[in-house]
Enzyme design. Structure first.
Site, PDB file in Angstrom:
ATOM      1  CB  SER A 148      -0.894   0.021   1.241  1.00 23.72           C
ATOM      2  OG  SER A 148      -0.133   0.326   2.398  1.00 23.72           O
ATOM      3  CG  ASP A 149       1.229   5.919  -1.293  1.00 22.22           C
ATOM      4  OD1 ASP A 149       2.173   6.060  -0.493  1.00 22.22           O
ATOM      5  OD2 ASP A 149       1.008   6.723  -2.219  1.00 22.22           O
ATOM      6  CD1 TRP A 150       4.754   5.121   5.051  1.00 26.07           C
ATOM      7  CD2 TRP A 150       4.634   3.980   3.140  1.00 26.07           C
ATOM      8  NE1 TRP A 150       5.834   4.254   5.002  1.00 26.07           N
ATOM      9  CE2 TRP A 150       5.779   3.531   3.838  1.00 26.07           C
ATOM     10  CE3 TRP A 150       4.351   3.379   1.920  1.00 26.07           C
ATOM     11  CZ2 TRP A 150       6.637   2.547   3.350  1.00 26.07           C
ATOM     12  CZ3 TRP A 150       5.201   2.395   1.428  1.00 26.07           C
ATOM     13  CH2 TRP A 150       6.314   1.995   2.142  1.00 26.07           C
TER      14      TRP A 150
END
Length: 800
Positions: A267-269
């Site tokens: 995932s993106d953060w």
């Protein structure tokens, strides 16, 4: 490995026996057997997962902290450390997101590298970054980014290569190959349709299937198929109503099944919402760590049966396989020589610079004739050389353009400096007058201008494509007193230039990394012949851009109504003459094109077709030309761009030298995405091949006739239009049958005494057009029951 080195030393000094030699061979073969390309990591990972507790499986699905994954030490599964990229290693001093970034080499941003059009150069850049990853114990670098520049106002455009999917995909593949050739992983991002920063956690990208595949997925597809990145990073936004982190069509159907992606999705953060849906869709790793919140949710879901443990096992097996690959491939090394890295950045940056204007050949500067040079603009002393946000690197060395220009000027010449504007992008009469005074006394004035950090940054989109008013005013005022003015631009994306006709030369230097200042000096004085070309369209004004005024969307719904017409495709369709077109760039030499040939004039779409053309350096110095090849589909029944970039090559030519450039065209070079059959198809007919030096300078042209080898047709139903029956040759008889039924309903088609035969035929054509665009079920009502549901069902049953 230790024993292997001891035995090796015995060989060197001559103190070895036959037994030593035998052991040496045994260890050598054992090491080869365990090399990453020999081990079945997925089989090994499956064995490891079978030994795990549920808690251990679940723990691996989220990060330990901001930069590290969780280990399972008893099974020899290590923690993997990641770092932001892609224009260098943003190595954190601690485990939190806000940890101080320790020094590393800052390379040119992706927007600069995109202008190089040079896959070999991009690979060299990536290899050098990977060497620092190894020195800093970073196993995976978070990059590159290949999101399309849908609008030049995208705040993160400096992190992306181009507005064109083929150019973006090819450069990304080269970057991934470079990093991973050194045993460091990559994370291709942000998957997918992530094209604005405003409300990036919330907005929904509503995009049709064809546009999504042809523009926004193609660069990811090229990079995956050609380079197989270890990880893919999903985006924050929704796509057609579903979060990217939970989108099974993207993460499983397209990425895994269609493209054959072998890595994992992270995932993106902070992009995760429903962790269970994420696991089901194909999201392997949530970053950063969640302090056990989602771990507990996953464990409960497995225990109550809402998440099958078999699905969790699949995800964890793939995750562990990549972790094992990273562990075995990684070799820590010493920090590369920083001066050599800096010198490399200077070379790379120089090849990315684009010469946009050079009236009267004012450049390169003739040092012997310039006794006074005025360098103006605060960027000359405090350059902007990288983007702002998660990709920001802390360099140990930074070139100052003013100082580098002074180094290359003659000792008896004077190089003056005036700021012209403040770091906050404001100016005053005093600053302007100082700049004008310096310019008056000089032979040439060089103005440094562009976009400050606050104008383009992660998390914030631009309001327009203007430069700060202070920069514009400075250029306009200086040109009043100095006709020999050169403007050097430092910016990460396209800008408008209302002052362009007032200056002699324009140099687009982009965000060129820590040695960008030296590269600019090299270009100004002719130590480097500029060879960059624009990888994005430069527009005359904001209002000309494809998504004006609907960018960025502010109601959480981004309607991609422009479809496939972005960038140069939009210019062509709207007949807009941009400020500078896609693919444009000047040189200190000149080039001529000739002799385009094809090995086939007619072929099926599965046949490889060879195109060749010649390019000659007609000037007096060596230079590099970027040969661009575009394809135009002449099928008028389809909505297609006027032309699309399909191939490119960068060629070094000595004065007078001519080279032949070859391109291999395949099925995808002629194909469009057909949403009716959810697949790539070609249309039968004529295709024009265009070649030249920019999207608006294509002097070479040839023609190929393409026929589809395996045409797919949509399933016919009662709602299909009559003309859809005619598309498939196998259904031609059915089409004729249906059209006869349709025409029989129109008694007025019979000629009257007051009507000529020509008029009757005209009415027949009109009715035929009407019926062709009519759903077939309408015939039931039109025939007043003579054509029945059963008859229609029988025809549809016979259709292929």
């Amino acid at each position: 490995m230790k024993y292997f080195k001891i035995l090796y030393m015995q060989v060197i000094i001559g103190k070895f026996t036959f037994l030593s030699f035998t052991v040496l061979l045994f260890i050598k073969h054992a090491l080869i057997a365990q090399s990453p390309d020999k081990v079945d990591y997925y089989k090994k990972a499956a064995q490891q997962v079978r030994q795990m507790t549920l808690e251990e499986k679940v723990s691996l699905c989220s990060g330990l902290d901001h930069w590290n994954t969780k280990p399972v030490e008893r099974l020899n599964i290590p923690s993997i450390r990641v770092a932001d990229g892609p224009n260098g290693v943003r190595r954190a001093s601690g485990s939190s997101y806000n940890s101080v970034a320790l020094p590393a080499t800052c390379f040119p941003t992706a927007s600069a590298l995109g202008a190089s059009w040079d896959t070999a150069l991009v690979r060299i850049t990536a290899e050098a970054i990977a060497e620092e990853c190894r020195a800093f114990n970073i196993q995976i670098l978070l990059g590159p980014g290949v999101n399309m520049k849908r609008s030049p106002m995208g705040g993160r455009n400096f992190e992306y290569f181009s507005e064109d999917p083929v150019l973006s995909g090819k450069l990304a593949a080269a970057y991934i190959k470079g990093i991973q050739s050194r045993g460091v992983g990559t994370s291709l991002k942000h998957f997918a349709v992530n094209n604005q920063e405003f409300e990036r956690y919330s907005y929904n990208a509503v995009v049709d299937e064809r546009t999504m595949h042809e523009l926004y997925l193609t660069p990811f597809e090229i990079a995956v198929k050609e380079a197989q990145p270890w990880t893919m990073m999903c985006a924050y936004n929704k796509i057609n109503g579903e979060l990217a982190s939970e989108n099974s069509i993207l993460l499983h159907d397209i990425l895994k099944k269609q493209w054959g992606f072998k890595g994992i999705v992270i995932s993106d953060w902070g992009a995760v919402d429903n962790r269970i849906k994420g696991i089901e869709a194909g999201l392997h790793l949530e970053m950063p760590g969640n302090d056990g919140v989602n771990d507990r949710i996953l464990m409960e879901a497995v225990r109550n049966g809402s998440l099958p443990e078999s699905r969790l096992d699949e995800i964890v097996t793939e995750l562990v396989a990549i972790t094992d690959i990273a562990k075995d491939a990684f070799r820590i090394n010493t920090l590369p020589d920083q001066q050599k890295q800096h010198d490399l950045v200077r070379k790379i940056s120089g090849e990315c610079i684009v010469l946009l204007k050079n009236k009267d050949n004012i450049l390169p500067l003739p040092a012997a004739k310039i006794r006074q040079l005025a360098v103006i603009g605060a960027f000359a002393m405090n350059p902007r050389f990288e983007g702002s946000g998660s990709s920001k690197v802390t360099p140990a060395i930074v070139d100052t353009p003013f100082k580098e220009i002074k180094k290359l000027s003659l000792k008896n010449s004077t190089v003056s400096y005036a700021a012209g504007y403040t770091p906050e992008a404001t100016t005053s009469d005093t600053l302007i007058e100082e700049a004008k005074a310096n310019a008056r006394k000089a032979n040439v004035a060089i103005i440094f201008a562009g976009l400050p950090d606050v104008y383009e940054a992660e998390g914030v989109d631009r309001k327009n494509i203007k430069m700060p008013e202070a920069h514009i005013r400075l250029i306009e005022e200086v040109t009043k007193v100095q006709p020999n003015t050169v403007v050097v631009l430092m910016n990460g994306a396209a800008i408008e230039m209302p002052w362009a006709n007032k200056v002699k030369a324009i140099v687009e230097a982009w965000l060129g990394g820590q040695a960008g200042g030296g590269a600019i000096a090299d270009v100004l004085y002719g130590k480097i012949n500029p060879s960059g070309k624009l990888s994005e369209t430069f527009w005359n004004r904001t209002e000309d851009t494809p998504v004006y005024p609907g960018f960025p969307v502010k109601d959480k719904t981004a309607l991609y109504g422009e479809g496939i017409f972005v960038g140069y495709r939009y210019c062509d369709s709207k007949k807009i003459t941009p400020l500078f077109p896609f693919g444009y760039g000047l040189s200190y030499t000149t080039f001529a094109y000739s002799g385009i040939k094809t090995n086939k004039t007619s072929a099926q779409d599965t046949t490889e077709i060879i195109i060749e053309c010649k390019v000659r350096n007609t000037g007096k110095i060596a230079g590099m030309e970027i040969v661009q090849l575009y394809v135009r589909n002449e099928n008028e029944e389809m909505i297609r761009p006027e032309k699309e970039l399909k191939h490119f090559a960068k060629v070094l030519l000595q004065p007078g030298e001519e080279k032949t450039v070859h391109f291999k065209l395949n099925f995808r070079d002629f194909a469009y995405y057909d949403p009716q059959v959810h697949a790539w198809q070609t249309s039968n007919g004529k295709y024009i091949i265009l070649a030249g030096g920019s999207s608006q300078n294509l002097p070479l042209k040839t023609q190929i006739n393409i026929s589809p080898a395996n045409m797919l047709y949509p399933k016919l139903t009662r709602y299909s239009m009559l003309k859809e029956f005619a598309k498939n040759p196998a259904n031609k008889a059915l089409y004729n049958e249906l059209m006869n039924v349709a025409l029989s309903t129109r008694t007025e088609l019979t000629a009257t005494g007051n009507e000529t035969e020509q008029e009757r035929k005209g009415r027949l054509v009109r009715f035929t057009i009407t019926f062709n665009n009519m759903p077939v079920y309408k015939l039931i009502a039109r025939t007043k029951g003579k054509f029945t549901e059963d008859m229609l069902a029988e025809i549809i049953k016979r259709a292929e």
